[in-house]
Design an enzyme around this catalytic site. Sequence first.
Site, short mmCIF file in Angstrom:
data_model
loop_
_atom_site.label_atom_id
_atom_site.label_comp_id
_atom_site.label_asym_id
_atom_site.label_seq_id
_atom_site.Cartn_x
_atom_site.Cartn_y
_atom_site.Cartn_z
CB SER A 148 -0.34 -4.41 5.23
OG SER A 148 -0.72 -3.01 4.68
CD GLU A 149 -2.19 -3.72 -0.70
OE1 GLU A 149 -2.43 -4.56 0.37
OE2 GLU A 149 -3.14 -3.28 -1.27
CG ASN A 150 1.84 -0.84 3.45
OD1 ASN A 150 1.17 -1.80 3.55
ND2 ASN A 150 2.04 0.04 4.29
#
Lengths: 233, 219
Positions: free
Chosen positions: B46-48
């Site tokens: 998840s790119e966060n």
Amino acid sequence: MSGFDKVVGSYEEALAGLEDNMTVIAGGFGLCGIPENLIKEIRRRGTRGLTIVSNNCGTDKFGLGILLVDKQIRKMVASYVGENAMFEAQMMSGELEVELTPQGTLAEKMRAGGAGIPAFYTATGYGTPVGEGKEVREFGGRHYILEEAIQGDFSIAKAWKADRFGNLVFRKTARNFNPMAVTAGKISVVEVEEIVDVGTLDPDEIHLPGIYVDRLIQGTFEKNIEQRTVRSA
Amino acid sequence: MALTREQLAQRVAQEFQDGYYINLGIGIPTLAANYIPEGVEVMLQSENGLLGMGPFPREDEVDPDLINAGKQTVTMARGASLFSSADSFAMIRGGHVDLTVLGAFEVDCRGNIASYMIPGKLIKGMGGAMDLVAGADNIIVTMTHASKHGESKLLQECTLPLTGKGCIKRVLTDLALLDIEDGKFILRERAPGVSVEEIVKLTAGPLVVPDVVPQMTFV
């Protein structure tokens, strides 16, 4: 404040010197890990004409979105600005300038800004509206565009724990843009849930060393959730 | 019959291989996590700032400090790790993610993708999509083959502002699975009950139809 002790006594003191038309870099992703009380303090101060650099601009009621109520933001640099009707209205009327920046490029711009790198090449955005007007170079047969670093007059960030020297520990995905934001501010202000005695944190577990932090304050947090999603049982 | 959202997600999941690190975009790509094939272990990025995303939390597990890139509350899988957005995009830009799945408005026969902006309509931003398409080698785009009005979304040349240039090699639509090679779409599979003729009619860009085009199979 004395020596390496970064702790300030009030939110007013934490943002002393913030003036109209300054650039403020803010940590956070959506409403997760945002410096919610420092944002409220900017609202209270009524500082105007701000350029805000942050992945998102909060919602109508929480986070950076509350700075739209009195039109304190002149320009927003962000990767995604949905979920906010006031933002939309001010953008459409031209009162609010928006510079859309790819999320990874935004993170790297902050990182570079704090690390003394004035610009970097990235393939992200080549051949798209983001790449327009930017220098293009070819490395190994691929095209890259030159993106410039970002620095702020102030940066505002949220961490989980800190010691009084400003050594920071973040929690889960509330880390997001916060470490880079802290490094990229000329004056870096961090609010945390807990300040512990110096020597309590294991040096190996510190996510960001206190050298990057100028002012530190302990706050209490609402931690609003944008999309509360649960599974049954 | 055109594929349902669930079938699209299932077909995406058939591409998952054991040991893959995968980034799933918002919408149908995210649904694919429900259909991970048996015996296949994957880790979702998840790119966060989370590698090893787990399912949505139970009510008593909800943590405002733990969300996915769609800002939904999530949990962590066994062996998960947490990191900053800069580290997250270093993984993506550096080509360390094995598979990226995301949606689009248009794709063209040169591998260009448009997915974030319709001029004249509200612009919300590209989020991490530009970094994902530029950084990943193995990308699957999921989308409907044509608009509600029957206008093809698989074009000779994208009409909307691009998210990335020359980076898409595989497209899964509700009608077909296609590869993009040398400026042409290649029809690899068709949805059950959908004819080659129908796909040809709704593909605006150049399309190569091999002698045999198998139907997709679902368990």
